[in-house]
Design an enzyme around this catalytic site. Structure first.
Site, PDB file in Angstrom:
ATOM      1  N   ASP A  33       5.533   9.038 -41.719  1.00  0.00           N
ATOM      2  CA  ASP A  33       4.838  10.316 -41.910  1.00  0.00           C
ATOM      3  C   ASP A  33       3.382  10.074 -42.259  1.00  0.00           C
ATOM      4  O   ASP A  33       3.042   9.891 -43.430  1.00  0.00           O
ATOM      5  CB  ASP A  33       5.520  11.116 -43.033  1.00  0.00           C
ATOM      6  CG  ASP A  33       6.879  11.650 -42.604  1.00  0.00           C
ATOM      7  OD1 ASP A  33       7.805  11.625 -43.441  1.00  0.00           O
ATOM      8  OD2 ASP A  33       7.000  12.071 -41.446  1.00  0.00           O
ATOM      9  N   ASP A 173      13.213  17.398 -37.754  1.00  0.00           N
ATOM     10  CA  ASP A 173      12.712  16.696 -38.934  1.00  0.00           C
ATOM     11  C   ASP A 173      12.420  17.668 -40.066  1.00  0.00           C
ATOM     12  O   ASP A 173      11.726  18.651 -39.870  1.00  0.00           O
ATOM     13  CB  ASP A 173      11.411  15.995 -38.508  1.00  0.00           C
ATOM     14  CG  ASP A 173      10.647  15.350 -39.645  1.00  0.00           C
ATOM     15  OD1 ASP A 173       9.457  15.059 -39.440  1.00  0.00           O
ATOM     16  OD2 ASP A 173      11.242  15.133 -40.713  1.00  0.00           O
TER      17      ASP A 173
HETATM   18  C1  DX5 Z   1       7.592  16.445 -43.813  1.00  0.00           C
HETATM   19  C2  DX5 Z   1       7.879  15.207 -43.032  1.00  0.00           C
HETATM   20  C3  DX5 Z   1       9.350  14.842 -43.015  1.00  0.00           C
HETATM   21  C4  DX5 Z   1       9.910  14.585 -44.392  1.00  0.00           C
HETATM   22  C5  DX5 Z   1      11.411  14.619 -44.302  1.00  0.00           C
HETATM   23  O1  DX5 Z   1       6.304  16.856 -43.558  1.00  0.00           O
HETATM   24  O2  DX5 Z   1       7.435  15.367 -41.713  1.00  0.00           O
HETATM   25  O3  DX5 Z   1       9.542  13.690 -42.219  1.00  0.00           O
HETATM   26  O4  DX5 Z   1       9.498  13.350 -44.849  1.00  0.00           O
HETATM   27  O5  DX5 Z   1      11.927  14.579 -45.587  1.00  0.00           O
HETATM   28  P1  DX5 Z   1      13.192  15.462 -45.988  1.00  0.00           P
HETATM   29  O6  DX5 Z   1      14.322  14.952 -45.126  1.00  0.00           O
HETATM   30  O7  DX5 Z   1      13.371  15.131 -47.430  1.00  0.00           O
HETATM   31  O8  DX5 Z   1      12.873  16.878 -45.730  1.00  0.00           O
END
Ligand code: DX5
Length: 217
Positions: A33, A173
């Protein structure tokens, strides 16, 4: 097979190589990310982190650029060892050109949509991309709840890809966990990106194995 991609955000950066190493046998991809503090209100990390981790694992690196001017960084992230580079349609006025720029580096190209962006935004490049990423949360933070209205976008996009016989990855995601992963997989996702439900769980390996068992019965 629905693939699981642990998201590298809510991790202990002081022990990142160990955290990655601990789950690499179960991970189908690692999603990184990349946040610039402009497109999203947080700064995470840059290409040097990708470059440092690349020699440590053969697992494909799926790099999600949550940055305002992605075209400025494509070459650097490609050289750092990305396998997929995904840009947000919301910040690419010349989306076709940016997707070509990624593909010219030899890296697979992806386009991402925020929850409030309609799926039609990918139409101009739908036959050129290797991956379409639908955010289940407003980007910038891990640990947020999945926005249930996004499930309908997954269903519509899956139907559109199947109707057009397009074989790109449909990645979802944000907010994915053991309670909702089956619904999102059944809606048509081919990759589930999972952050807190893996790296914040007491046993990340068991969490990935259980999710794989649930979505690939
Ligand atoms: C949020 C990111 C995601 C996040 C996912 O902006 O793009 O990839 O890290 O984390 P969870 O699964 O905890 O929502």
């Amino acid at each position: 097979m629905v693939k699981i991609a642990p998201a590298v955000l809510m991790v202990d950066y002081g022990r990142l190589a160990e955290e990655i190493g601990a789950v690499e046998k179960e991970a189908d991809l690692f999603q990184f990310d990349v946040m610039d503090g402009h497109f999203v209100p947080v700064i995470s990390y840059g290409a040097d982190l990708i470059r440092s981790l690349r020699p440590r694992t053969a697992v494909p690196f799926d790099v999600h650029l949550m940055v305002q001017y992605p075209e400025r960084y494509i070459t650097d992230f490609a050289r750092a060892g990305s396998d997929y580079l995904t840009v947000h349609a919301e910040v690419c006025p010349h989306l076709d050109r940016t997707i070509r720029q990624i593909k010219e580096t030899g890296v697979k190209a992806g386009v991402a949509l925020n929850p409030s962006t309609p799926i039609e935004a990918v139409d101009p490049v739908i036959r050129d991309v290797d991956l379409i990423l639908l955010l289940g949360v407003n980007p910038g933070f891990g640990g947020q709840p999945f926005l249930t209205e996004v499930e309908q976008k997954v269903t519509e996009l899956r139907r559109r890809l199947d109707d057009l016989q397009i074989r790109c990855e449909l990645e979802v995601d944000g907010g994915i966990n053991l309670q909702n992963c089956v619904r999102i997989a059944k809606a048509g996702a081919s990759i589930l990106v999972v952050g807190s439900a893996v790296f914040q769980s007491p046993d990340p390996v068991a969490a990935i194995r259980e999710m794989k068992r649930l979505v690939n019965p």
